[in-house]
Design an enzyme around this catalytic site. Structure first.
Site, PDB file in Angstrom:
ATOM      1  N   GLY A   1       5.506  13.512 -10.030  1.00  0.00           N
ATOM      2  CA  GLY A   1       6.224  14.722  -9.623  1.00  0.00           C
ATOM      3  C   GLY A   1       5.650  15.972 -10.255  1.00  0.00           C
ATOM      4  O   GLY A   1       5.532  17.013  -9.610  1.00  0.00           O
TER       5      GLY A   1
ATOM      6  N   LYS B   1       4.920  12.119   4.408  1.00  0.00           N
ATOM      7  CA  LYS B   1       5.646  13.175   5.115  1.00  0.00           C
ATOM      8  C   LYS B   1       5.103  14.576   4.895  1.00  0.00           C
ATOM      9  O   LYS B   1       4.707  14.936   3.799  1.00  0.00           O
ATOM     10  CB  LYS B   1       7.102  13.176   4.657  1.00  0.00           C
ATOM     11  CG  LYS B   1       7.858  11.951   5.074  1.00  0.00           C
ATOM     12  CD  LYS B   1       9.274  12.053   4.555  1.00  0.00           C
ATOM     13  CE  LYS B   1      10.109  10.866   4.991  1.00  0.00           C
ATOM     14  NZ  LYS B   1      11.378  10.871   4.255  1.00  0.00           N
TER      15      LYS B   1
ATOM     16  N   GLY C   1       1.645  10.162  -7.414  1.00  0.00           N
ATOM     17  CA  GLY C   1       1.839   8.792  -7.895  1.00  0.00           C
ATOM     18  C   GLY C   1       1.156   7.750  -7.031  1.00  0.00           C
ATOM     19  O   GLY C   1       0.418   6.893  -7.529  1.00  0.00           O
TER      20      GLY C   1
ATOM     21  N   ARG D   1       1.955   3.900 -20.230  1.00  0.00           N
ATOM     22  CA  ARG D   1       2.375   5.208 -20.755  1.00  0.00           C
ATOM     23  C   ARG D   1       2.411   5.226 -22.284  1.00  0.00           C
ATOM     24  O   ARG D   1       2.157   6.257 -22.895  1.00  0.00           O
ATOM     25  CB  ARG D   1       3.734   5.589 -20.193  1.00  0.00           C
ATOM     26  CG  ARG D   1       3.616   5.955 -18.738  1.00  0.00           C
ATOM     27  CD  ARG D   1       4.897   6.477 -18.177  1.00  0.00           C
ATOM     28  NE  ARG D   1       4.628   7.048 -16.870  1.00  0.00           N
ATOM     29  CZ  ARG D   1       5.551   7.251 -15.939  1.00  0.00           C
ATOM     30  NH1 ARG D   1       6.809   6.945 -16.176  1.00  0.00           N
ATOM     31  NH2 ARG D   1       5.215   7.776 -14.786  1.00  0.00           N
TER      32      ARG D   1
HETATM   33  P1  ADP Z   1       1.752  10.637  -3.418  1.00  0.00           P
HETATM   34  O1  ADP Z   1       2.719   9.785  -4.186  1.00  0.00           O
HETATM   35  O2  ADP Z   1       0.342  10.398  -3.834  1.00  0.00           O
HETATM   36  O3  ADP Z   1       2.135  12.091  -3.418  1.00  0.00           O
HETATM   37  P2  ADP Z   1       3.089  10.110  -0.925  1.00  0.00           P
HETATM   38  O4  ADP Z   1       4.265   9.613  -1.678  1.00  0.00           O
HETATM   39  O5  ADP Z   1       3.227  11.389  -0.200  1.00  0.00           O
HETATM   40  O6  ADP Z   1       1.803  10.150  -1.873  1.00  0.00           O
HETATM   41  O7  ADP Z   1       2.680   9.053   0.188  1.00  0.00           O
HETATM   42  C1  ADP Z   1       2.339   7.724  -0.089  1.00  0.00           C
HETATM   43  C2  ADP Z   1       2.811   6.798   0.998  1.00  0.00           C
HETATM   44  O8  ADP Z   1       2.422   7.259   2.280  1.00  0.00           O
HETATM   45  C3  ADP Z   1       2.236   5.422   0.850  1.00  0.00           C
HETATM   46  O9  ADP Z   1       3.254   4.535   0.519  1.00  0.00           O
HETATM   47  C4  ADP Z   1       1.641   5.121   2.225  1.00  0.00           C
HETATM   48  O10 ADP Z   1       1.919   3.811   2.693  1.00  0.00           O
HETATM   49  C5  ADP Z   1       2.328   6.135   3.106  1.00  0.00           C
HETATM   50  N1  ADP Z   1       1.559   6.407   4.326  1.00  0.00           N
HETATM   51  C6  ADP Z   1       0.297   6.852   4.428  1.00  0.00           C
HETATM   52  N2  ADP Z   1      -0.087   6.905   5.713  1.00  0.00           N
HETATM   53  C7  ADP Z   1       0.948   6.483   6.451  1.00  0.00           C
HETATM   54  C8  ADP Z   1       1.158   6.285   7.850  1.00  0.00           C
HETATM   55  N3  ADP Z   1       0.212   6.546   8.741  1.00  0.00           N
HETATM   56  N4  ADP Z   1       2.355   5.816   8.247  1.00  0.00           N
HETATM   57  C9  ADP Z   1       3.320   5.549   7.341  1.00  0.00           C
HETATM   58  N5  ADP Z   1       3.187   5.706   6.019  1.00  0.00           N
HETATM   59  C10 ADP Z   1       2.008   6.170   5.575  1.00  0.00           C
HETATM   60 MG    MG Z   2       4.697   9.115  -3.698  1.00  0.00          MG
END
Ligand code: ADP
Ligand code: MG
Length: 423
Positions: free
Chosen positions: A402, A226, A379, A40
């Site tokens: 975020g 989620k 992230g 950063r």
């Molecule tokens: P971002 O930070 O890019 O917005 P998220 O925080 O929503 O992404 O999700 C990232 C997490 O989702 C990762 O740690 C990954 O391991 C988890 N993940 C992806 N697919 C699955 C799955 N099938 N079951 C459990 N966790 C999952």
């Molecule tokens: Mg995330």
């Protein structure tokens, strides 16, 4: 929301004192406080160099972590954690603050810039005021952690005014903090002309461009853990995308909503109705919604778990879906091949386990091969693309976790809205 904002290049900076909001919220070693990644700080260099080279005096500021700004609130927090109020010591609070000083950032910034970075031990106190007043063109001063001031997160106008009074111009380059209306990210703009630095400019150009005026077809790939954390993103993208692709953990809530068997997969039962509605809404809007047709499931949530590929909605009891399957990969890769723009948020599987990173990697590879504008937000998605070695093949990887999500939600970002519109 207008994403077309004035930048440092659109204003005169020579001879000006510039209050520059950076994102120096760096990861630190919990024990030693050492900076574990200076990414950063490195990212902030182009704007800082531009300002210094063009005759500005730079007063840089940033937050770091989540300090508790007053002893009273510190006591309250400790009591919430179950401690007795009378046992909470002032030294402990002071110690907690010391861990979050920006002094190590000043040192690292100085090494990277190859020039002295003057450090103020407060934000708008005597030390900051005196050092800001004495600052000469070409010099840089870093203020102490803005969150040491209790008015920062409350967007207190008095604090904003005090910060603004040290400068002639406000430049914001902390994209990771633009979704927060704080004194140093938005409040100060009421008292100074406000423009963007190069980091924010780039985010606005790519993320803003993809949302406001995308080259079509616009394909959105959504994954991650989620559904509930992505509602705003799904809602907004349903309005603007031509195709939405669902993968990752959230796919199982969709699958269950359609009557599928998901075993021990990540499932948010409370969001099944919502998922059903989304499927219907996509139909009425003419948005193509793609869901996994097969899945790689495992007999445990572990890197070395036994795995098998099954049809979507047919996950055996005791097994859980950790990645999209090979047929789904083929389907999704085909869907991005002739896209004009691809926005990707959320990994397709548990990419942290190499055995279940294949879906995410295949999608990353497909993106690296399209002629589409490819934009990564979020992230973990950014981390996945970097870890898998496709970072330099993407058009833009957003630096704000975020903030980029709120961007994709179509929300107005206070730290962007406060900047002057470009002509
Ligand atoms: P971002 O930070 O890019 O917005 P998220 O925080 O929503 O992404 O999700 C990232 C997490 O989702 C990762 O740690 C990954 O391991 C988890 N993940 C992806 N697919 C699955 C799955 N099938 N079951 C459990 N966790 C999952
Ligand atoms: Mg995330």
């Amino acid at each position: 929301m207008n994403y077309n904002k004035k930048t440092v290049r659109d204003v005169e900076v020579a001879g000006k004192k510039v209050l520059l909001r950076c994102d120096f919220n760096v990861p630190q070693d919990k024990e030693t406080g050492e900076i574990t990644s200076d990414k950063r700080i490195v990212a902030a260099l182009p704007t800082i160099r531009y300002l210094l080279d063009n005759g500005a005096a730079v007063i840089a500021c940033s937050h770091l972590g989540k300090p508790v700004a007053t002893f009273e609130s510190y006591v309250k927090k400790q009591v919430e954690k179950g401690k007795d109020a009378s046992s909470v010591k002032k030294e402990d609070w002071e110690k907690s603050l010391k861990k979050l000083t920006l002094a190590p950032v000043a040192k690292r910034l100085s090494e990277l810039l190859g020039q002295e970075v003057i450090f103020a031990s407060d934000v708008v106190g005597e030390d900051a005021q005196a050092k800001a007043a004495a600052l000469q063109p070409g010099q840089i001063l870093l203020l102490e952690n803005t969150r040491f001031e209790k008015g920062e997160t409350k967007n207190d106008p008095e604090l904003a005014k005090a910060m603004a009074s040290m400068a002639d111009l406000y430049v914001s380059d902390a994209f990771g903090a633009v979704h927060r209306a704080h004194a140093s990210t938005a409040g100060v703009a009421a008292y100074l002309p406000a423009v963007s630095g190069f980091l924010i400019q780039k985010e606005l150009e790519f993320l803003g461009g993809a949302i406001a005026n995308p080259k079509r077809p616009l394909v959105a790939i959504l994954g991650g853990s989620k559904v509930s954390s992505k509602i705003g993103v799904i809602n907004n993208l349903l309005e603007i995308a031509d195709t939405i692709i669902i993968g990752g953990g959230m796919a199982y809530t969709f699958s269950a909503a359609m009557g599928g068997k998901v075993g021990n997969s990540l499932l948010e039962a409370d969001w099944m109705d919502y998922s059903k509605d989304m499927i219907e809404k996509a139909k009425t809007k003419g948005v193509k919604l793609l869901l996994p047709v097969d899945t790689v499931c495992a007999d445990a949530f572990a890197p070395d778990a036994n795995s098998q590929v099954v049809k979507a909605g047919e996950i055996p009891d005791g097994w859980e879906g950790l990645d999209i399957g090979p047929e789904t990969v083929a389907l999704y890769c085909e869907a991005v091949a002739d896209a004009g723009t691809v926005i990707w948020n959320g990994p397709m599987g548990v990419f942290e386990f190499p055995a279940f990173a294949k879906g995410t990697e295949a999608v990353a590879e497909a993106l690296s091969k399209t002629s589409a504008i490819t934009i990564i937000g979020g992230g973990d998605s950014a981390a996945a693309v970097e870890q898998l070695g496709y970072a330099d093949k993407m058009t833009h990887i957003s630096t704000g976790g975020g903030a980029s999500l709120e961007f994709l939600e179509g929300k107005e970002l206070p730290g962007v809205a406060c900047l002057l519109d470009a002509e």
